[in-house]
Design a protein around this motif. Structure first.
Motif, PDB file in Angstrom:
ATOM      1  N   ALA A  15       0.841  -1.193   0.000  1.00  0.00           N
ATOM      2  CA  ALA A  15       0.000   0.000   0.000  1.00  0.00           C
ATOM      3  C   ALA A  15       0.881   1.250   0.000  1.00  0.00           C
ATOM      4  N   LEU A  16       0.609   2.177  -0.889  1.00  0.00           N
ATOM      5  CA  LEU A  16       1.439   3.365  -1.071  1.00  0.00           C
ATOM      6  C   LEU A  16       1.437   4.246   0.175  1.00  0.00           C
ATOM      7  N   ILE A  18      -2.072   9.307 -10.060  1.00  0.00           N
ATOM      8  CA  ILE A  18      -1.809  10.350  -9.068  1.00  0.00           C
ATOM      9  C   ILE A  18      -0.688  11.240  -9.592  1.00  0.00           C
ATOM     10  N   LEU A  19      -0.990  12.499  -9.838  1.00  0.00           N
ATOM     11  CA  LEU A  19      -0.004  13.443 -10.334  1.00  0.00           C
ATOM     12  C   LEU A  19       0.892  13.922  -9.193  1.00  0.00           C
ATOM     13  N   GLY A  50      -3.984  12.120  -3.036  1.00  0.00           N
ATOM     14  CA  GLY A  50      -2.884  12.897  -3.595  1.00  0.00           C
ATOM     15  C   GLY A  50      -1.720  12.943  -2.623  1.00  0.00           C
ATOM     16  N   PHE A  51      -0.803  13.885  -2.849  1.00  0.00           N
ATOM     17  CA  PHE A  51       0.398  13.972  -2.033  1.00  0.00           C
ATOM     18  C   PHE A  51       0.478  15.309  -1.312  1.00  0.00           C
ATOM     19  N   ASN A  84      15.443  14.896  -2.671  1.00  0.00           N
ATOM     20  CA  ASN A  84      15.336  14.701  -1.216  1.00  0.00           C
ATOM     21  C   ASN A  84      13.979  15.104  -0.656  1.00  0.00           C
ATOM     22  N   GLU A  85      13.117  15.644  -1.479  1.00  0.00           N
ATOM     23  CA  GLU A  85      11.776  15.998  -1.006  1.00  0.00           C
ATOM     24  C   GLU A  85      10.969  14.727  -0.794  1.00  0.00           C
ATOM     25  N   ARG A  86      10.229  14.686   0.317  1.00  0.00           N
ATOM     26  CA  ARG A  86       9.356  13.544   0.600  1.00  0.00           C
ATOM     27  C   ARG A  86       7.915  14.007   0.584  1.00  0.00           C
ATOM     28  N   LEU A  87       7.108  13.316  -0.217  1.00  0.00           N
ATOM     29  CA  LEU A  87       5.685  13.598  -0.314  1.00  0.00           C
ATOM     30  C   LEU A  87       4.914  12.428   0.259  1.00  0.00           C
TER      31      LEU A  87
END
Length: 548
Positions: free
Chosen positions: A494-495, A517-518, A533-534, A524-527
């Motif tokens: 699961a994402l 999902i766009l 969405g994010f 290094n950015e974490r979403l």
């Protein structure tokens, strides 16, 4: 043939070939049961991968008890606590968990009555001459437990490491600073390093509780040994809580260790961790002490970022063509005769397998790839698994050193982190959409890769093609996503989140069976995935290489 078809058709035992004993075969059977496979096109790095697996299995030997034991390899016929019994076995745990657990347990089973853990195990039994501590044993044990959940094992190791902590507090704090003291060169395993010039290799009369009081500079307040105990105490607190014991005593002791480390061993002027000698002077030798301290999860993100810019990513210091060296290039004591066993300049594969935790702990995922890439590029051309590299040209270091298990483990670990499926102790799966790119002589290391691993009886597969990566579970497509990011899921697939894994800002979409999902993510950015969405949860930016 597609890279996915190749992955599904490959047979590990056919690629590895015959191993030399029944003990080795048992370890290989474990590896096969992990479901781990790796393929690449072209096949250069794939060939090295399976040779590393084969030779690693041949480094599993019967211990003095008859149980399996990972040995260091090459001329080191045994299991050393600083390496084999900690970081080596921790990596092995992801592939051969029973062999790894048996190796860990030897150090608890042969703890001395006074609480001292042996510094090495051989087929003849334990040795106690020095302490030889680098990677924190408690963290390696915890990471193994977090993935395999054997409480009896955890309790045994907790008891042993707790007793060893008491031994260190009693015998390695003679100056009452709260730091851990080095009595000899071999306490840190840095043979022939200028850090220990004019210090004996072994403790006084071979007694690890004694140092030569006639030595002009001993004992040292050692930052790496102090950081080791700090980290161990933090993980002992986790173990205590898991075992329904009081964790606060370990948290208090960890805080004391950290305070002592920063008070006595951190030089505010140089922004570096140094030993202090018996006259309370800094021993201003810039060895790999720095990465050892950060690999013990010391300091905040700002402190590590400063160290990256000043030292670890500085081409005048440690960031050679093949990073990271064991000694600063601009120190006149840097030793360029790389054929000798000396921690005075070469790239050590022990340092290579210790350093990822420092970068990942401080969320420097992209910067870590700048190390993984060149090292894998060099490893793809290896003819033997030597202990180190020349940091300028990549030539093998170490005469007669051709069967060194940390180097084999580096192959397995780096490929899994860069292009594979990594099961983290936090119950996450990391699917990383990168390939080992060649930077040497225009050679191609890989254009496509495939990787598989069994998690909780489900087979996950990852393919990395030039522009797109795909994740499968039990042959069913779960996700496709653009190359250059890391997709993170729970252990069911699961994402959970994504991380940008390159200096480029990447825009695209993650496609699953029921949605698209766009996203736009920078290095290094974490979403974090919200279900629709994010949202950004961190974005530390990139620290570029520095030329001094």
């Amino acid at each position: 043939m597609s890279i996915l078809s190749k992955l599904r058709e490959i047979t590990v035992t056919e690629r590895t070939g015959t191993v030399k004993s029944g003990t080795c075969q048992t370890a290989l059977d474990e590896f096969v049961n992990s479901g781990v496979k790796f393929v690449a096109s072209p096949t250069k790095i794939e060939n090295i991968y399976y040779r590393a697996v084969h030779d690693l299995m041949n480094c599993v030997v019967p211990s003095v008890r008859g149980t399996p034991m990972l040995m260091e390899g090459s001329m080191y016929i045994g299991s050393w606590l600083e390496s084999t019994g900690t970081i080596n076995t921790e990596i092995l745990s992801r592939f051969c968990p029973q062999t790894a657990q048996a190796t860990f347990e030897l150090f608890a089973d042969y703890m001395r009555a006074d609480g001292l853990i042996p510094y090495k195990m051989t087929d003849a039994g334990p040795s106690y001459r020095q302490v030889q501590m680098v990677t924190p044993l408690a963290r390696s044990v915890w990471n193994h437990y977090a993935c395999h959940r054997d409480r009896g094992f955890l309790k045994k190791m907790y008891d042993a490491i707790s007793c060893n902590d008491q031994w260190l507090a009693k015998y390695r704090n003679t100056r009452a600073t709260g730091c851990v003291e080095a009595f000899c060169t071999f306490d840190t395993g840095q043979d022939a390093s200028p850090r220990f010039w004019h210090v004996p290799d072994t403790p006084y009369h071979g007694d690890p509780s004694c140092y030569d009081q006639d030595n002009p500079i001993l004992p040292f307040l050692a930052p790496d040994m102090t950081a080791n105990v700090y980290c161990q105490r933090r993980y002992l607190a986790r173990m205590a809580e898991e075992l329904n014991l009081d964790r606060t005593v370990w948290e208090e002791r960890a805080a004391q260790s950290l305070n002592s480390l920063m008070r006595y061993c951190y030089d505010e002027e140089d922004h570096f961790f140094y030993d202090r000698d018996r006259y309370d002077r800094f021993v201003k030798v810039q060895s790999d002490n720095l990465i050892r301290v950060f690999a013990c999860e010391v300091g905040d993100d700002a402190l590590f970022a400063d160290a990256l810019s000043r030292y670890l990513l500085n081409t005048r210091k440690y960031f050679g063509r093949y990073p990271i060296s064991t000694f600063a290039f601009d120190d006149p004591r840097f030793f360029q005769l790389f054929g000798f066993n000396t921690w005075a300049g070469h790239v050590s594969f022990l340092t290579e397998i210790r350093l990822p935790v420092a970068f990942e702990y401080h969320h420097r995922f992209v910067e870590l790839t700048w190390i993984l890439g060149p090292i894998l590029s060099m490893l793809s051309r290896f003819t033997k698994f030597s202990g180190g590299l020349n940091p300028w040209v990549g030539h093998i270091v170490g005469a007669g050193d051709d069967n060194y298990s940390p180097t084999m483990l580096c192959v397995l670990d780096y490929i899994e982190r860069l292009s594979g499926i990594y099961p983290s102790p936090d119950q996450e799966l990391w699917f990383t959409g990168l390939v080992p790119r060649g930077i040497d002589y225009g050679e191609v290391v890989a254009e496509e890769t495939g990787y598989s691993r069994i998690i909780d009886n489900a087979c996950f597969e990852l393919t990395n093609e030039p522009e797109i990566s795909s994740v499968y579970k039990d042959s069913t497509l779960l996700y496709t996503f653009p190359s250059g990011i890391r997709l993170i899921t729970d252990r069911t697939g699961a994402l959970r989140s994504i991380i940008g894994m390159t200096v480029r800002t990447i825009s695209g979409e993650i496609r699953s069976c029921d949605q698209s999902i766009l996203f736009t993510v920078s290095g290094n950015e974490r979403l974090q995935y919200t279900g629709s969405g994010f949202v950004r949860i961190e974005n530390p930016g990139i620290i570029p290489p520095n030329h001094g």
